[in-house]
Scaffold this motif. Sequence first.
Motif, PDB file in Angstrom:
ATOM      1  N   SER A 125       0.870  -1.189   0.000  1.00 48.47           N
ATOM      2  CA  SER A 125       0.000   0.000   0.000  1.00 48.47           C
ATOM      3  C   SER A 125       0.900   1.230   0.000  1.00 48.47           C
ATOM      4  CB  SER A 125      -0.923  -0.007   1.220  1.00 48.47           C
ATOM      5  OG  SER A 125      -1.858  -1.046   1.136  1.00 48.47           O
ATOM      6  N   SER A 126       1.383   1.579  -1.161  1.00 44.38           N
ATOM      7  CA  SER A 126       2.355   2.664  -1.299  1.00 44.38           C
ATOM      8  C   SER A 126       1.675   3.949  -1.734  1.00 44.38           C
ATOM      9  CB  SER A 126       3.436   2.257  -2.310  1.00 44.38           C
ATOM     10  OG  SER A 126       4.129   1.092  -1.890  1.00 44.38           O
ATOM     11  N   GLU A 127       2.465   5.042  -1.730  1.00 40.75           N
ATOM     12  CA  GLU A 127       1.955   6.353  -2.105  1.00 40.75           C
ATOM     13  C   GLU A 127       2.098   6.542  -3.612  1.00 40.75           C
ATOM     14  OE1 GLU A 127       3.627   9.413   0.489  1.00 40.75           O
ATOM     15  OE2 GLU A 127       4.026   7.826   1.959  1.00 40.75           O
ATOM     16  N   PRO A 128       1.021   6.892  -4.316  1.00 41.20           N
ATOM     17  CA  PRO A 128       1.035   6.899  -5.779  1.00 41.20           C
ATOM     18  C   PRO A 128       2.119   7.756  -6.407  1.00 41.20           C
ATOM     19  CG  PRO A 128      -1.193   7.166  -4.949  1.00 41.20           C
ATOM     20  CD  PRO A 128      -0.298   7.221  -3.761  1.00 41.20           C
ATOM     21  N   MET A 129       2.316   8.975  -5.905  1.00 38.11           N
ATOM     22  CA  MET A 129       3.317   9.855  -6.491  1.00 38.11           C
ATOM     23  C   MET A 129       4.730   9.307  -6.270  1.00 38.11           C
ATOM     24  SD  MET A 129       1.672  12.183  -8.047  1.00 38.11           S
ATOM     25  CE  MET A 129       0.248  13.286  -8.069  1.00 38.11           C
ATOM     26  N   ARG A 130       4.956   8.727  -5.114  1.00 38.55           N
ATOM     27  CA  ARG A 130       6.260   8.135  -4.847  1.00 38.55           C
ATOM     28  C   ARG A 130       6.481   6.887  -5.698  1.00 38.55           C
ATOM     29  NH1 ARG A 130       7.006   8.254   1.664  1.00 38.55           N
ATOM     30  NH2 ARG A 130       9.069   7.409   1.115  1.00 38.55           N
TER      31      ARG A 130
END
Length: 320
Positions: A125-130
């Motif tokens: 569950s990562s951050e989209p921009m990153r």
Amino acid sequence: MSTDDDVTATQRSGTGSVARREGLGAEPTAEPTETVGFIGLGNMGGPMAARLVRAGYRVQGFDLAEPARQAFAGTGGTVAPELTGAVRGASVIVLMLPNSDIVEATVRDAGFAVEHGATVIDMSSSEPMRTRALAAELAQRGVTLVDAPVSGGVSRARTGELTVMTGGEPADLDRVAPILTQLGTATRVGAVGSGHAVKALNNLLSATHLLVTCEAILAGERFGLDPETMLSIFNGSSGRSGSTENKWPNFILPGTYDSGFGLRLMLKDVRIATALADQVGAPDPLGHATAELWARAAEALEATADHTEIVNWLRKDASR
């Protein structure tokens, strides 16, 4: 390792057309011709990696936790004692990790010596921009990154019935589709990072649904209404949601609070969603209110609290 919520809906691609869905979760049929590195063998990653082993893939699994490595050893997969052993010779590397910080630290570790031309599937569950920035970074090393976060919880991870939200170039997603087929049903939602975006937005909806469902039922209880009767009405009416159909009857009314998805994980996903809204300039006053209330609950409850335990915080502490 991270688990996730089980609310899902048909998604659409960035062009507005119905996103491509791939029927997955079939019984193992793959020939053992490909080596997969699997990093993160926790509550979700362990059963997912085990399914790939049963499907015939040569899986090299790694986790920092010794109990997770021991559990994976019983599946017939190869346990790597360190990161290097998990990625050595692997054409595909699956990451099932708690957050973007750990994902980035893993791929930037000297032991993450993946082969040129390999594909990394970030199912965390990562951050989209990153995620987009990391994909560009890996591309400079000749490595492709696609994102494929999941929804469905531990039980569906075991049965191969997860919802998988994928982001990346079509050819890259074609490349990993046979692997994802063993884990669930995939929906292609857009460019790299899109899977992580829709996963976080899904859980923002789920968190908001659960919070207001708890408020409504607690208000009804104080008025003298029976919770089960209320749920039967809601589930036949416009107030129906995953919270009324699943979370309240299965985890809150019985008092088990064992959905398998932690409260702090829900808060993390809610914050990813509100951060994304801020980054793209979308209005999100309710999202920020949801995040604030879940943060207050996280401070008040035990670190290991299941997300369904937010009802206990409402019962005792919300008015303080």
